[in-house]
Design a protein around this motif. Structure first.
Motif, short mmCIF file in Angstrom:
data_model
loop_
_atom_site.label_atom_id
_atom_site.label_comp_id
_atom_site.label_asym_id
_atom_site.label_seq_id
_atom_site.Cartn_x
_atom_site.Cartn_y
_atom_site.Cartn_z
N LEU A 52 0.11 5.33 -3.07
CA LEU A 52 0.80 4.22 -3.75
C LEU A 52 0.21 2.85 -3.39
CD1 LEU A 52 4.46 5.53 -3.40
CD2 LEU A 52 2.93 5.72 -5.37
N GLU A 53 -1.05 2.83 -2.97
CA GLU A 53 -1.70 1.60 -2.54
C GLU A 53 -2.74 1.17 -3.57
OE1 GLU A 53 -3.32 0.17 1.74
OE2 GLU A 53 -4.25 2.00 0.97
N ALA A 54 -2.69 -0.09 -3.96
CA ALA A 54 -3.71 -0.62 -4.89
C ALA A 54 -5.07 -0.57 -4.21
CB ALA A 54 -3.36 -2.04 -5.30
N ILE A 55 -6.11 -0.28 -4.96
CA ILE A 55 -7.44 -0.09 -4.40
C ILE A 55 -7.95 -1.34 -3.68
CG2 ILE A 55 -8.75 -0.69 -6.48
CD1 ILE A 55 -10.42 1.89 -5.87
N GLU A 56 -7.64 -2.53 -4.19
CA GLU A 56 -8.05 -3.77 -3.52
C GLU A 56 -7.37 -3.91 -2.17
OE1 GLU A 56 -8.82 -7.50 -5.85
OE2 GLU A 56 -7.71 -6.34 -7.35
N GLU A 57 -6.12 -3.48 -2.09
CA GLU A 57 -5.40 -3.52 -0.80
C GLU A 57 -6.00 -2.50 0.16
OE1 GLU A 57 -3.22 -5.85 0.12
OE2 GLU A 57 -3.74 -6.69 -1.83
N THR A 58 -6.39 -1.34 -0.36
CA THR A 58 -6.98 -0.30 0.48
C THR A 58 -8.22 -0.82 1.18
OG1 THR A 58 -6.18 1.51 -0.90
CG2 THR A 58 -8.05 1.98 0.52
N ILE A 59 -9.14 -1.41 0.44
CA ILE A 59 -10.40 -1.82 1.05
C ILE A 59 -10.18 -2.97 2.02
CG2 ILE A 59 -11.17 -3.28 -0.86
CD1 ILE A 59 -13.28 -1.03 1.50
N ARG A 60 -9.30 -3.89 1.71
CA ARG A 60 -9.00 -4.98 2.65
C ARG A 60 -8.40 -4.42 3.94
NH1 ARG A 60 -6.40 -10.31 0.60
NH2 ARG A 60 -7.45 -11.00 2.47
N ARG A 61 -7.48 -3.46 3.81
CA ARG A 61 -6.84 -2.84 4.97
C ARG A 61 -7.86 -2.10 5.82
NH1 ARG A 61 -5.80 2.20 5.57
NH2 ARG A 61 -5.69 2.70 3.35
N GLU A 62 -8.72 -1.32 5.17
CA GLU A 62 -9.71 -0.56 5.92
C GLU A 62 -10.65 -1.46 6.71
OE1 GLU A 62 -10.03 2.57 6.59
OE2 GLU A 62 -8.69 3.53 5.17
#
Length: 185
Positions: A75-85
């Protein structure tokens, strides 16, 4: 491994022809098991002619230097995923500029990997001590002497030689589509 029970209602699955392909489908509801897929994302971040790399502390890839990245959450937007990683693995904050590369790897769990060029915002590289044991910005000359994973070498070349504008996040789409992650040329 074959799916035997519905992930939606728990009923038994059966083989069913879906447009010429046999799929596992629920006997009680509309669920169809379309296959096993994973979506990975990677960050390509440059600062003063140097790229951010992390050294993997776990397998797969233990001991190799790679670009920061990981897998999207359901349920995570892809832009949020990469910033989080990037924050988790390297302690660096960066924002998505564009998509610069895509890899398709068909296998038992079909993997698609999307590489983002990101703009450095702040923070000094610090490894998380779990997934990665080292992090830093490295020049192309330094990278040549390092144990960099082959796929990461390909990604760095793709980023360094990216022509055009790539795919940019569409923050103001002509048609509002709530919940969509939209990228366009």
């Amino acid at each position: 491994m074959e799916a035997n029970f519905c992930m939606s209602c728990g009923a038994a699955l059966e083989d069913r022809d879906m447009d010429g392909t046999i799929r596992r489908a629920c006997t009680q509801c509309s669920f169809v098991h379309w296959g096993n897929y994973s979506i990975g994302v990677g960050a390509l971040i440059a600062k003063d002619r140097a790229f951010l790399l992390v050294r993997r502390a776990q397998n797969p890839g233990k001991g190799y230097w790679t670009n920061p990245g990981g897998y999207i959450e359901q349920l995570e937007a892809i832009e949020e995923t990469i910033r989080r990683e990037v924050r988790e693995e390297a302690g660096v904050d960066a924002v998505v500029r564009r998509v610069v590369a895509l890899r398709d790897l068909p296998r038992a769990v079909h993997n698609v990997y999307i590489a983002f060029e990101m703009e450095y915002v702040g923070g000094e590289p610090v490894p998380d001590g779990i997934e990665v044991d080292a992090a830093g910005f490295f020049t192309p000359e330094e990278i040549e002497t390092m144990n960099v994973a082959p796929f990461t070498r390909w990604l760095l070349d793709a980023a360094a030689n990216a022509g055009g504008d790539g795919l940019h996040a569409d923050g103001n789409p002509a048609v509002p589509l709530a919940g969509y992650g939209l990228f366009r040329a």
